[in-house]
Design an enzyme around this catalytic site. Sequence first.
Site, PDB file in Angstrom:
ATOM      1  N   GLU A 180       0.861  -1.181   0.000  1.00 23.47           N
ATOM      2  CA  GLU A 180       0.000   0.000   0.000  1.00 23.47           C
ATOM      3  C   GLU A 180       0.898   1.231   0.000  1.00 23.47           C
ATOM      4  O   GLU A 180       1.812   1.332   0.830  1.00 23.47           O
ATOM      5  CB  GLU A 180      -0.893   0.011   1.249  1.00 23.47           C
ATOM      6  CG  GLU A 180      -1.844   1.199   1.289  1.00 23.47           C
ATOM      7  CD  GLU A 180      -2.647   1.262   2.572  1.00 23.47           C
ATOM      8  OE1 GLU A 180      -3.628   2.024   2.611  1.00 23.47           O
ATOM      9  OE2 GLU A 180      -2.296   0.567   3.539  1.00 23.47           O
ATOM     10  N   ARG A 204       4.746 -13.854   9.463  1.00 24.65           N
ATOM     11  CA  ARG A 204       5.182 -12.465   9.474  1.00 24.65           C
ATOM     12  C   ARG A 204       6.504 -12.370  10.238  1.00 24.65           C
ATOM     13  O   ARG A 204       6.745 -13.115  11.187  1.00 24.65           O
ATOM     14  CB  ARG A 204       4.128 -11.590  10.145  1.00 24.65           C
ATOM     15  CG  ARG A 204       4.548 -10.133  10.283  1.00 24.65           C
ATOM     16  CD  ARG A 204       3.430  -9.271  10.800  1.00 24.65           C
ATOM     17  NE  ARG A 204       3.917  -7.936  11.132  1.00 24.65           N
ATOM     18  CZ  ARG A 204       3.131  -6.874  11.298  1.00 24.65           C
ATOM     19  NH1 ARG A 204       1.823  -7.009  11.149  1.00 24.65           N
ATOM     20  NH2 ARG A 204       3.631  -5.699  11.607  1.00 24.65           N
ATOM     21  N   LYS A 206       3.163   1.226  11.203  1.00 18.52           N
ATOM     22  CA  LYS A 206       3.368   2.538  10.577  1.00 18.52           C
ATOM     23  C   LYS A 206       2.908   3.656  11.507  1.00 18.52           C
ATOM     24  O   LYS A 206       3.539   4.714  11.590  1.00 18.52           O
ATOM     25  CB  LYS A 206       2.617   2.607   9.251  1.00 18.52           C
ATOM     26  CG  LYS A 206       3.198   1.745   8.155  1.00 18.52           C
ATOM     27  CD  LYS A 206       2.386   1.879   6.879  1.00 18.52           C
ATOM     28  CE  LYS A 206       2.911   0.945   5.794  1.00 18.52           C
ATOM     29  NZ  LYS A 206       2.091   1.012   4.573  1.00 18.52           N
TER      30      LYS A 206
END
Length: 785
Positions: free
Chosen positions: A215, A435, A445
């Site tokens: 993204e 992950r 973020k």
Amino acid sequence: MPGVLSLSSSASPFPYAAIAIATYTDKAELSYDESASGVSLQLNGSTISAEDEIVRALAKEGGLSDDSAKEGPLAREIPLVLTVASIQTQAYFALAKSLPTVTAFPEIVAALNSLDDHLAFRTFLVGHDISAADFIVWGALKGSIKIVGLLKNNKHQHLLRRFSHIESLESTQLAIASLAEAKSSKARSNKTAASFALGLQNAKEGQVVTRFPPEPSGYLHIGHAKAAMLNQYFAKMYKGKLLIRFDDTNPTKERTEFEETILEDLALLDIHGDAVSHTSDYFDHLYELAVRLIKEGKAYADDTVQEQMRKERWDGIASRHRDDSVEDNLAHFEEMKKGTPEGVRWCIRAKMSVDNPNKALRDPVIYRCNLLPHHRTGDKWKIYPTYDFACPIVDSLEGVTHALRTNEYRDRNPQYQWMIEALSIRPVHIWDFSRLNFIYTLLSKRKLHWFVDQGLVRGWDDPRFPTVRGIRRRGLTVEALRQFMLAQGPSQAIVSLEWDSLWTLNKKVIDPVAPRFWALSKTNLVPVVVKGGPAEVEVKSLPKHKKNPEVGEKQTVFSSNILVEQEDALTFDDQEEVTLMDWGNAIVRSKTTDSNGQVTAIEMELHLEGDFRKTKKKITWLTQPTSAHPLTEVTLLDHDYLITKKKLEENDDVKDFVPPQSEFREDVLADANVLTLKRGDIIQFERKGYYIYDGENDGRREFIHIPDGRAASIASKATPGGTSTPKEAKLESTGASAAGKEFAKQSLEIPVDTRMYKVAPIYGEGDIIAPADTKMYNVKPVYEL
């Protein structure tokens, strides 16, 4: 033409003697073949497969054979001596062959005692020069962990001296380094092979297409690096394609600038897609498919407020709009598309299930309103698809054959497949992997934004950040990162990894090629007068890397007036012999100190015939600067973790776990050779560590410390009484500084939660004085105030 010594890195017992003598004589190249069943030497057209015969052959080829003198005049004059030497050699070969089979402790000690006695007044086992006997015995000792452990007890000093000497030879070090690299390569390939043993489901060479869909709302971090590298790995493995697709379905967060930086980050990782696309390229088609789902009764419009919708989904309660007519649903979707006040109240949900045990299948939202302009499509759209709706569709449209996803999406995999089946489009295989999480590391973020907004870091490329730019700026190489990621493979284990293994891999990559330079801390530098030094300043060319001449040469300035660090000077004893690195030995003749105990001047006398192997202290030094030969002002930077807790919990506030200081600066003087460096060059300041040149700041060159994987280089540096920095004022305004200091205080006070009844100390409450019979000098307690 040199021979070839072929062997496996896992050979047992390992032929240490063979590889050591091969590199010493330079008569055979080492070739590691993991399929080899033993060791073999191809030399002069013949093949030798027994280690003892290999050692003899290489010794003879290199002029080290104990029988080589038989052809000369010495053999005619003293044949008896040669016969004795030959018998001794045979005896040592026999001993080396039997040592690995000896298990009884008294027998091992007896053998070591015999060797130690023999070497009490000798340098070599046989004769007056190194021979095959020295190598074969060293190899037998080296191959036994038990024997090496006994030698370290220092009860066989003469044998240990000889053992250490052969091990310290540059040729032996090269041989051992080649073995370590072979083992490392094998471990990497084995781990990778094991991880990818199953391959990709129904994968066909030349037809595999993977994708990396970031993204464009921030910078890539080390977690993204794993996904990108695995996708590239499989694409190359099957000679297929890797697509880079920007998942730009949320105008609130996304910016064009992030697309540019993401492509730059991927380039930093040496990842280049075969094509670049955007989910927004398919907005028209996605809209049509959403309308189709509504018309087929597989989706509906809903205006339930978010909190109530979340509760209803959790409790398995159907929305009151779930059975609305197709006409009503299409009308609401049209209002959403126009972005009217009525339309923004609504969303579109897929009609999957009300009470499926997998809550991801409980009628998820697939379209919602957002009136902000899109960075690519502008004001054209007021509605945007969710990732869960768009991803499987675009994967199918773009020809993706295998979608690699972190297993946090595992519950949503059935949702992915539902979309494909409901729309009857080309299926895509999913491959899950875990992950990547590291201790003391934030990948969120939002939380990383907080550090940037508070001014606690310099930006998204700060070396304390886990962003691709941050870790590259700190000196992490692409090769080390790739090896680490592939070693992890598509593992399903969810763990928080230590940083040590990654930095250890990195050290293996940079150590063979990092040039060596010197730097001295400016704090209380000590001037030294070297008697016997050159009358005039001399400049000599020396290798930048003693073990790799291809790195090049540097200019080293020699003078009778040099500088050493205060820390070194304080350790010097009167009349002690020390080694001045790259120069030779010198004897400390006098030392001047001030009232504070600081050393202010030293006088040394060169003793170049001294043996550097016998000195305990090897010292870096620099010639005192002159106008013709100046030194360079340099700043060394070291960094701590950004948080003081290994793993933040969901309810933890990040500002409560920020250390009082996470960047540390040290002003040093470096030799002028560093002036030739370019930004991004990796070097080693000897006795200080590895550094990456970060460029100039206010006229001073700055070097960032690269951790090497050892505990000291990666340990949290949060300690009491940290030096205040300008950034700390901002920290205090958020409450972080106080929390960090409290953490540091508590780190030395470990509470014990126990139900055990209290027991009074048997010696009372006073301090216990326990005299120790030791020759160790006194060391002040590190926590003593």
